[in-house]
Design a protein around this motif. Structure first.
Motif, PDB file in Angstrom:
ATOM      1  N   PRO A  60       0.831  -1.214   0.000  1.00  0.00           N
ATOM      2  CA  PRO A  60       0.000   0.000   0.000  1.00  0.00           C
ATOM      3  C   PRO A  60       0.862   1.258   0.000  1.00  0.00           C
ATOM      4  O   PRO A  60       1.997   1.243   0.484  1.00  0.00           O
ATOM      5  CB  PRO A  60      -0.774  -0.121   1.319  1.00  0.00           C
ATOM      6  N   TYR A  61       0.346   2.326  -0.566  1.00  0.00           N
ATOM      7  CA  TYR A  61       1.032   3.617  -0.527  1.00  0.00           C
ATOM      8  C   TYR A  61      -0.002   4.717  -0.702  1.00  0.00           C
ATOM      9  O   TYR A  61      -1.074   4.518  -1.284  1.00  0.00           O
ATOM     10  CB  TYR A  61       2.112   3.712  -1.609  1.00  0.00           C
ATOM     11  N   SER A  62       0.323   5.883  -0.163  1.00  0.00           N
ATOM     12  CA  SER A  62      -0.576   7.036  -0.269  1.00  0.00           C
ATOM     13  C   SER A  62       0.024   8.155  -1.105  1.00  0.00           C
ATOM     14  O   SER A  62      -0.697   9.040  -1.575  1.00  0.00           O
ATOM     15  CB  SER A  62      -0.930   7.583   1.120  1.00  0.00           C
ATOM     16  N   LYS A  63       1.347   8.152  -1.280  1.00  0.00           N
ATOM     17  CA  LYS A  63       2.041   9.149  -2.088  1.00  0.00           C
ATOM     18  C   LYS A  63       3.070   8.425  -2.970  1.00  0.00           C
ATOM     19  O   LYS A  63       3.696   7.453  -2.535  1.00  0.00           O
ATOM     20  CB  LYS A  63       2.757  10.177  -1.197  1.00  0.00           C
ATOM     21  N   LEU A  64       3.228   8.925  -4.183  1.00  0.00           N
ATOM     22  CA  LEU A  64       4.130   8.281  -5.124  1.00  0.00           C
ATOM     23  C   LEU A  64       5.002   9.328  -5.808  1.00  0.00           C
ATOM     24  O   LEU A  64       4.498  10.354  -6.261  1.00  0.00           O
ATOM     25  CB  LEU A  64       3.314   7.488  -6.155  1.00  0.00           C
ATOM     26  N   LEU A  65       6.306   9.071  -5.860  1.00  0.00           N
ATOM     27  CA  LEU A  65       7.263  10.004  -6.452  1.00  0.00           C
ATOM     28  C   LEU A  65       7.931   9.365  -7.663  1.00  0.00           C
ATOM     29  O   LEU A  65       8.393   8.223  -7.602  1.00  0.00           O
ATOM     30  CB  LEU A  65       8.334  10.378  -5.414  1.00  0.00           C
ATOM     31  N   LEU A  66       7.962  10.127  -8.778  1.00  0.00           N
ATOM     32  CA  LEU A  66       8.678   9.699  -9.977  1.00  0.00           C
ATOM     33  C   LEU A  66       9.631  10.821 -10.361  1.00  0.00           C
ATOM     34  O   LEU A  66       9.292  11.713 -11.136  1.00  0.00           O
ATOM     35  CB  LEU A  66       7.707   9.402 -11.123  1.00  0.00           C
ATOM     36  N   LYS A  67      10.814  10.779  -9.785  1.00  0.00           N
ATOM     37  CA  LYS A  67      11.799  11.843  -9.976  1.00  0.00           C
ATOM     38  C   LYS A  67      12.758  11.499 -11.109  1.00  0.00           C
ATOM     39  O   LYS A  67      13.547  10.565 -10.998  1.00  0.00           O
ATOM     40  CB  LYS A  67      12.567  12.088  -8.672  1.00  0.00           C
ATOM     41  N   GLU A  68      12.653  12.246 -12.218  1.00  0.00           N
ATOM     42  CA  GLU A  68      13.559  12.103 -13.360  1.00  0.00           C
ATOM     43  C   GLU A  68      13.589  10.675 -13.891  1.00  0.00           C
ATOM     44  O   GLU A  68      14.639  10.159 -14.263  1.00  0.00           O
ATOM     45  CB  GLU A  68      14.968  12.569 -12.973  1.00  0.00           C
ATOM     46  N   VAL A  69      12.420  10.047 -13.929  1.00  0.00           N
ATOM     47  CA  VAL A  69      12.358   8.649 -14.355  1.00  0.00           C
ATOM     48  C   VAL A  69      11.209   8.390 -15.325  1.00  0.00           C
ATOM     49  O   VAL A  69      11.195   7.365 -16.014  1.00  0.00           O
ATOM     50  CB  VAL A  69      12.228   7.741 -13.109  1.00  0.00           C
ATOM     51  N   ILE A  70      10.272   9.309 -15.439  1.00  0.00           N
ATOM     52  CA  ILE A  70       9.035   9.036 -16.174  1.00  0.00           C
ATOM     53  C   ILE A  70       9.290   8.698 -17.635  1.00  0.00           C
ATOM     54  O   ILE A  70       8.581   7.879 -18.237  1.00  0.00           O
ATOM     55  CB  ILE A  70       8.054  10.228 -16.038  1.00  0.00           C
ATOM     56  N   HIS A  71      10.314   9.277 -18.250  1.00  0.00           N
ATOM     57  CA  HIS A  71      10.595   9.025 -19.657  1.00  0.00           C
ATOM     58  C   HIS A  71      11.133   7.615 -19.901  1.00  0.00           C
ATOM     59  O   HIS A  71      11.231   7.181 -21.052  1.00  0.00           O
ATOM     60  CB  HIS A  71      11.588  10.065 -20.205  1.00  0.00           C
ATOM     61  N   HIS A  72      11.467   6.888 -18.832  1.00  0.00           N
ATOM     62  CA  HIS A  72      11.920   5.506 -18.971  1.00  0.00           C
ATOM     63  C   HIS A  72      10.766   4.505 -18.887  1.00  0.00           C
ATOM     64  O   HIS A  72      10.985   3.304 -19.098  1.00  0.00           O
ATOM     65  CB  HIS A  72      12.925   5.162 -17.869  1.00  0.00           C
ATOM     66  N   ILE A  73       9.577   4.953 -18.553  1.00  0.00           N
ATOM     67  CA  ILE A  73       8.446   4.041 -18.352  1.00  0.00           C
ATOM     68  C   ILE A  73       7.599   4.003 -19.620  1.00  0.00           C
ATOM     69  O   ILE A  73       7.081   5.032 -20.057  1.00  0.00           O
ATOM     70  CB  ILE A  73       7.583   4.480 -17.147  1.00  0.00           C
ATOM     71  N   ASP A  74       7.441   2.815 -20.194  1.00  0.00           N
ATOM     72  CA  ASP A  74       6.599   2.677 -21.372  1.00  0.00           C
ATOM     73  C   ASP A  74       5.197   2.210 -20.958  1.00  0.00           C
ATOM     74  O   ASP A  74       4.951   1.911 -19.790  1.00  0.00           O
ATOM     75  CB  ASP A  74       7.224   1.708 -22.384  1.00  0.00           C
ATOM     76  N   LYS A  75       4.274   2.200 -21.891  1.00  0.00           N
ATOM     77  CA  LYS A  75       2.897   1.762 -21.641  1.00  0.00           C
ATOM     78  C   LYS A  75       2.347   2.409 -20.371  1.00  0.00           C
ATOM     79  O   LYS A  75       1.805   1.757 -19.482  1.00  0.00           O
ATOM     80  CB  LYS A  75       2.837   0.232 -21.540  1.00  0.00           C
ATOM     81  N   ARG A  76       2.480   3.728 -20.320  1.00  0.00           N
ATOM     82  CA  ARG A  76       2.152   4.441 -19.076  1.00  0.00           C
ATOM     83  C   ARG A  76       0.653   4.450 -18.769  1.00  0.00           C
ATOM     84  O   ARG A  76       0.269   4.573 -17.599  1.00  0.00           O
ATOM     85  CB  ARG A  76       2.677   5.876 -19.156  1.00  0.00           C
ATOM     86  N   GLU A  77      -0.194   4.343 -19.794  1.00  0.00           N
ATOM     87  CA  GLU A  77      -1.630   4.396 -19.532  1.00  0.00           C
ATOM     88  C   GLU A  77      -2.053   3.322 -18.532  1.00  0.00           C
ATOM     89  O   GLU A  77      -2.840   3.589 -17.617  1.00  0.00           O
ATOM     90  CB  GLU A  77      -2.420   4.239 -20.842  1.00  0.00           C
ATOM     91  N   ARG A  78      -1.525   2.107 -18.701  1.00  0.00           N
ATOM     92  CA  ARG A  78      -1.841   1.025 -17.765  1.00  0.00           C
ATOM     93  C   ARG A  78      -1.266   1.325 -16.379  1.00  0.00           C
ATOM     94  O   ARG A  78      -1.908   1.040 -15.349  1.00  0.00           O
ATOM     95  CB  ARG A  78      -1.281  -0.304 -18.307  1.00  0.00           C
ATOM     96  N   PHE A  79      -0.086   1.903 -16.346  1.00  0.00           N
ATOM     97  CA  PHE A  79       0.531   2.245 -15.060  1.00  0.00           C
ATOM     98  C   PHE A  79      -0.309   3.289 -14.330  1.00  0.00           C
ATOM     99  O   PHE A  79      -0.556   3.178 -13.122  1.00  0.00           O
ATOM    100  CB  PHE A  79       1.943   2.769 -15.286  1.00  0.00           C
ATOM    101  N   TRP A  80      -0.776   4.325 -15.041  1.00  0.00           N
ATOM    102  CA  TRP A  80      -1.611   5.346 -14.403  1.00  0.00           C
ATOM    103  C   TRP A  80      -2.916   4.737 -13.902  1.00  0.00           C
ATOM    104  O   TRP A  80      -3.401   5.102 -12.819  1.00  0.00           O
ATOM    105  CB  TRP A  80      -1.926   6.472 -15.380  1.00  0.00           C
TER     106      TRP A  80
END
Length: 258
Positions: A118-138
């Motif tokens: 479980p988590y309540s806050k999520l940080l993606l610092k200088e990494v988002i451009h490395h994640i593909d198929k982001r729609e499923r992740f969101w």
């Protein structure tokens, strides 16, 4: 003498990480080479605190958290209930395991999104451009976050202000999606989105900057050979006379709230 300058602009909008092999190779020296200044770290940390509204009851997931330096500091300063450093590079994750205040998880973004942590806050610092198929992740992230939960993307514009050599600037621009794409994806996933652009300007000894380039402190530098980097350093040296170099880091902070 270190000099700093900050500016901010906000506009309100209504309703798997790759490259781990490169970071495996620099894990042991990462904290030494990726060091702009203590003031720079303070600048970034303070805005993460504010934008995520971190509270002691929060559980933070730091996606692509590397060696856990930022994860650990956020956990200590906000007295977080728990903080996960989620990192796909085994070598980087091993370095993060040395920090007592965090829980390292060796996984990429997509794998973590299917786990039961479980988590309540999520940080993606200088990494988002490395994640593909982001729609499923969101979609998964929206499902997992509680009402009022937040995620924060920290990224850079495609036209970077760093004192890079020209071929590296071109490579960075080619690999960096426009931040408005992330905003659109988040709105489509039903998040409320606020974007802020902030600039922190500071001065480094040129040799420090050159060593960072030689160690390929950013993944965009990884494809360049030693010879190409040395040629690039000579180009930068000609363009910026003197022993120091001024660096303006223009960061884009995208906060999404469920």
């Amino acid at each position: 003498m270190l000099r700093t300058r900050s500016s901010a602009k906000c506009r309100q909008q209504e309703p798997g990480v790759s490259g781990s092999n490169h970071f495996d190779s620099i894990a042991e020296v990462f904290n030494k080479v990726w060091h702009f200044s203590d003031e720079y770290k303070d600048f970034v940390i303070s805005h993460i605190h504010t934008d995520l509204d971190l509270q002691p009851s929060d559980i933070l997931a730091d996606i692509g958290g590397g060696t856990g330096t930022f994860t650990g500091r956020l956990a200590r300063e906000a007295k977080l209930s728990r903080a996960y450093c989620v990192e796909p590079s085994p070598a980087m994750c091993s370095e993060a395991s040395k920090i007592a205040d965090i829980v390292p998880i060796c996984a990429d973004a997509h794998r973590f999104s299917t786990m039961e942590h479980p988590y309540s806050k999520l940080l993606l610092k200088e990494v988002i451009h490395h994640i593909d198929k982001r729609e499923r992740f969101w979609e998964r992230t929206f499902q997992r976050l509680p009402d009022g939960g937040k995620l924060l993307i920290i990224t850079r514009p495609r036209k970077i202000d760093f004192p890079f050599f020209e071929t590296l600037k071109a490579a960075f621009s080619a690999n960096q999606p426009d931040h408005t794409l992330f905003e659109s994806e988040l709105r489509s996933a039903c998040f409320q989105v606020c974007t802020q652009e902030r600039t922190h300007t500071f001065t480094l000894p040129k040799e420090n900057w050159f060593e960072m380039l030689r160690h390929r402190f950013m993944s965009d530098i990884a494809p360049f050979s030693d010879e190409q980097i040395e040629e690039g350093i000579a180009e930068i040296d000609r363009r910026y006379p003197g022993n120091t170099i001024e660096i303006a880091d223009r960061l884009i902070f995208i906060t999404a709230t469920k």
